[in-house]
Scaffold this motif. Structure first.
Motif, PDB file in Angstrom:
ATOM      1  N   SER A  87       0.847  -1.184   0.000  1.00 49.75           N
ATOM      2  CA  SER A  87       0.000   0.000   0.000  1.00 49.75           C
ATOM      3  C   SER A  87       0.885   1.237   0.000  1.00 49.75           C
ATOM      4  N   PRO A  88       0.553   2.284  -0.789  1.00 45.00           N
ATOM      5  CA  PRO A  88       1.351   3.518  -0.774  1.00 45.00           C
ATOM      6  C   PRO A  88       1.262   4.214   0.580  1.00 45.00           C
ATOM      7  N   VAL A  89       2.370   4.801   0.987  1.00 45.83           N
ATOM      8  CA  VAL A  89       2.423   5.520   2.259  1.00 45.83           C
ATOM      9  C   VAL A  89       3.069   6.883   2.031  1.00 45.83           C
ATOM     10  N   PHE A  90       2.560   7.909   2.744  1.00 48.57           N
ATOM     11  CA  PHE A  90       3.092   9.264   2.621  1.00 48.57           C
ATOM     12  C   PHE A  90       3.088   9.930   3.989  1.00 48.57           C
ATOM     13  N   ASN A  91       4.172  10.597   4.317  1.00 51.58           N
ATOM     14  CA  ASN A  91       4.235  11.387   5.540  1.00 51.58           C
ATOM     15  C   ASN A  91       3.523  12.720   5.385  1.00 51.58           C
ATOM     16  N   ASP A  92       3.787  13.416   4.271  1.00 50.56           N
ATOM     17  CA  ASP A  92       3.213  14.733   4.021  1.00 50.56           C
ATOM     18  C   ASP A  92       2.717  14.755   2.581  1.00 50.56           C
ATOM     19  N   PRO A  93       1.496  14.285   2.333  1.00 51.14           N
ATOM     20  CA  PRO A  93       1.012  14.201   0.955  1.00 51.14           C
ATOM     21  C   PRO A  93       0.962  15.553   0.243  1.00 51.14           C
ATOM     22  N   SER A  94       0.593  16.624   0.957  1.00 51.43           N
ATOM     23  CA  SER A  94       0.512  17.948   0.329  1.00 51.43           C
ATOM     24  C   SER A  94       1.877  18.393  -0.166  1.00 51.43           C
ATOM     25  N   HIS A  95       2.905  18.207   0.655  1.00 53.91           N
ATOM     26  CA  HIS A  95       4.257  18.579   0.243  1.00 53.91           C
ATOM     27  C   HIS A  95       4.725  17.707  -0.923  1.00 53.91           C
ATOM     28  N   ALA A  96       4.440  16.414  -0.835  1.00 54.83           N
ATOM     29  CA  ALA A  96       4.852  15.503  -1.912  1.00 54.83           C
ATOM     30  C   ALA A  96       4.183  15.853  -3.227  1.00 54.83           C
ATOM     31  N   LEU A  97       2.947  16.360  -3.162  1.00 53.63           N
ATOM     32  CA  LEU A  97       2.224  16.722  -4.385  1.00 53.63           C
ATOM     33  C   LEU A  97       2.710  18.053  -4.941  1.00 53.63           C
ATOM     34  N   MET A  98       2.831  19.073  -4.083  1.00 58.00           N
ATOM     35  CA  MET A  98       3.198  20.409  -4.545  1.00 58.00           C
ATOM     36  C   MET A  98       4.679  20.508  -4.909  1.00 58.00           C
ATOM     37  N   ARG A  99       5.478  19.541  -4.501  1.00 60.01           N
ATOM     38  CA  ARG A  99       6.883  19.502  -4.904  1.00 60.01           C
ATOM     39  C   ARG A  99       7.075  18.654  -6.161  1.00 60.01           C
ATOM     40  N   GLU A 105       2.410   4.526 -10.263  1.00 64.84           N
ATOM     41  CA  GLU A 105       1.812   5.780 -10.702  1.00 64.84           C
ATOM     42  C   GLU A 105       1.421   6.668  -9.531  1.00 64.84           C
ATOM     43  N   VAL A 106       1.015   6.082  -8.417  1.00 60.07           N
ATOM     44  CA  VAL A 106       0.691   6.885  -7.232  1.00 60.07           C
ATOM     45  C   VAL A 106       1.928   7.633  -6.751  1.00 60.07           C
ATOM     46  N   TYR A 107       3.057   6.930  -6.681  1.00 59.79           N
ATOM     47  CA  TYR A 107       4.288   7.608  -6.258  1.00 59.79           C
ATOM     48  C   TYR A 107       4.785   8.581  -7.327  1.00 59.79           C
ATOM     49  N   GLY A 108       4.456   8.302  -8.600  1.00 64.70           N
ATOM     50  CA  GLY A 108       4.787   9.261  -9.633  1.00 64.70           C
ATOM     51  C   GLY A 108       3.967  10.533  -9.526  1.00 64.70           C
ATOM     52  N   ALA A 109       2.745  10.439  -8.976  1.00 65.46           N
ATOM     53  CA  ALA A 109       1.895  11.609  -8.792  1.00 65.46           C
ATOM     54  C   ALA A 109       2.212  12.367  -7.504  1.00 65.46           C
ATOM     55  N   PHE A 110       2.864  11.720  -6.536  1.00 58.86           N
ATOM     56  CA  PHE A 110       3.266  12.360  -5.272  1.00 58.86           C
ATOM     57  C   PHE A 110       4.787  12.213  -5.116  1.00 58.86           C
ATOM     58  N   PRO A 111       5.588  12.845  -5.970  1.00 54.61           N
ATOM     59  CA  PRO A 111       7.018  12.526  -6.010  1.00 54.61           C
ATOM     60  C   PRO A 111       7.904  13.373  -5.105  1.00 54.61           C
ATOM     61  N   GLY A 112       7.342  14.429  -4.507  1.00 60.87           N
ATOM     62  CA  GLY A 112       8.202  15.412  -3.862  1.00 60.87           C
ATOM     63  C   GLY A 112       9.175  14.863  -2.841  1.00 60.87           C
ATOM     64  N   ASN A 113       8.680  14.084  -1.883  1.00 61.85           N
ATOM     65  CA  ASN A 113       9.534  13.647  -0.771  1.00 61.85           C
ATOM     66  C   ASN A 113      10.622  12.679  -1.233  1.00 61.85           C
TER      67      ASN A 113
END
Length: 480
Positions: free
Chosen positions: A283-295, A464-472
């Motif tokens: 399962s995909p995991v993110f600490n700060d999804p907003s930062h990962a998306l906007m970066r 693709e999920v990690y490709g869409a939230f790549p910032g971190n």
């Protein structure tokens, strides 16, 4: 008289100083539009669907492909980070832009250097064919020109170079994300295709047994020609699938080899022995999804283009004002001979002002063009922002849909296996005809083939999920 001249000179100097102060106080920054911001509701919704992990999850996000527990894939990613040529080219372009930024910053200092001049001439006196006058002069010294950046021409050029540096940096990050994502997706597609080829060989073996059995039953008068022809048609249908799968595997192998900096024949892989993860183990995991998306590098590239356009507008605005500089020279001048021992010292400082008043209308038109271009780039940034948000939304929905499909396909495979086991037991007891047993076996193989295809699509959705939230994770790779 001399006192009056001194006063006039003082007044002129004071007037010039006041003019420079007034000009320097003029606004030389062009008006800029505000950078579009993401919709807060959309951003909060996208962030809420992402898992909020602890410390262990944070590590899983930074090296998310390791969650597949495939050492061969890990080695391929590391090799791609070291040997991919697109990544190396992006790094070199970044270094080149750093050098260009140093050139732009250097313009703030005085420009010049060592200069020398030698003049030899002969002159014949008018009316006399005998008298020749010879003139010799030599000069040697240091000359410099210092542009007083009162209106921001140099500052705008530096800002543009910094924006171009940011663009190259984010381009490097974009290539980094593309390479890692491409290796993972291509590897899983190649692995899935190889597995499908393995299942296809089992299907062909089963069909070969079915055709042989039906032919024998047909010769005995037990089976009809229809049953035999249908089995043979299905056999050739599967045979026709083999070259398609082999072609697809060759394409994936070529792409993967290119990504890791090898030729296809140099790429040595063991794929059939790799165990694919199950739906409940990944399962995909993110600490700060907003930062990962906007970066997202794509969004940051668009922001850097906006910064470049703003710097161009500032430069066009500064071009409306005078160009003020100070030139100076220090050295020696010999006007009578080539002997520097007889030369006299030369020292001079002179201000210079250039103002293209006659071209003012053209300069204003250039400013209007730069501001229109800036508005266009702002619109492109907003379009990129919408694209990034929508891609993230789609990747999450795709992941959820493919996870559900994987669960259902897994259940189908489980029931097909149970049906095959029942058919095998009944066939061994002599209750079930052999042809029905082969049908159950074929259904099991078809469900296994479908499961491999769905697993491959599911793993692609994970990437693709990690490709869409790549910032971190891109930041972490860039710093490693």
């Amino acid at each position: 008289m001399s006192e009056r001249n001194g006063k006039r000179g003082a007044l002129k100097s004071a007037g010039v100083a006041m003019l420079l102060v007034v000009l320097a106080g003029c606004s030389v920054t062009a008006p800029h539009g505000a950078l579009p911001q993401p919709d807060s509701d959309t951003l909060n919704r996208l962030s809420s669907v992402a898992i909020q992990p602890g410390a262990q999850g944070a590590h899983a996000e930074l090296r998310w492909w390791e969650a597949l527990n495939d050492a061969q894939l890990d080695r391929l990613v590391e090799r791609a980070l070291q040997s991919n040529q697109d990544l190396a080219a992006a790094a070199l372009r970044l270094d080149a832009q750093m050098a260009r930024l140093d050139v732009a910053r250097d313009q703030r200092r005085p420009q010049g250097g060592l200069s020398g001049n030698l003049n030899l001439s002969r002159e014949q006196t008018a009316g006399s064919g005998l008298e020749v006058r010879r003139q010799e002069s030599v000069s040697l010294g240091l000359s410099a020109d210092w542009q007083l950046d009162l209106f921001g021409r140099i500052r705008a050029a530096i800002a543009r170079a910094e924006a171009q540096l940011n663009y190259q940096q984010y381009s490097h990050e974009a290539v980094l994300a593309e390479v890692v994502n491409g290796v993972v997706k291509t590897y899983t597609q190649l692995s899935g295709t190889q597995r499908q080829l393995g299942v296809l060989e089992q299907q062909l073996s089963s069909l070969q047994e079915s055709v042989a059995t039906l032919r024998l039953r047909y010769e005995e008068g037990v089976a009809t020609p229809l049953e035999l022809y249908r089995a043979q048609a299905l056999q050739h249908e599967y045979l026709a699938r083999r070259p398609l799968l082999e072609e697809a595997a060759a394409g994936y192998r070529e792409t993967l080899a290119t990504l890791v900096g090898l030729t296809s024949d140099q790429l040595q892989l063991q794929l059939l022995s790799v165990a694919l993860p199950t739906a409940d183990s990944l399962s995909p995991v993110f600490n700060d999804p907003s930062h990962a998306l906007m970066r997202s590098p794509e969004l940051l590239q668009a922001q850097a283009r906006v910064e470049q356009a703003m710097a161009l507008s500032d430069g066009a605005k500064a071009a409306l004002y005078p160009d003020i500089s100070v030139s100076g020279v220090i050295g020696w001048l010999s006007a009578s001979s080539l002997d520097l021992g007889d030369a006299r010292e030369q020292l001079g400082v002179a201000p210079r002002l250039q103002w293209s008043l006659l071209n003012l209308s053209a300069l204003k038109a250039g400013l209007n063009a730069a501001q229109f271009e800036e508005q266009a780039v702002l619109a492109e940034y907003e379009q990129t922002l919408l694209t990034v948000l929508n891609q993230a939304d789609r990747s999450i929905q795709t992941w959820a849909a493919r996870t559900q499909r994987l669960e259902q396909t897994g259940r189908r495979h489980q029931f097909a296996r149970q049906a095959f086991e029942q058919a095998q037991a009944r066939y061994e007891e002599g209750v079930l005809p052999y042809i029905e047993f082969l049908d159950a076996q074929r259904d099991l193989l078809e469900s296994e083939d479908a499961l491999v295809g769905v697993q491959t699509e599911w793993l692609n959705a994970y990437a693709e999920v990690y490709g869409a939230f790549p910032g971190n994770w891109v930041d972490a790779l860039k710093q490693s």
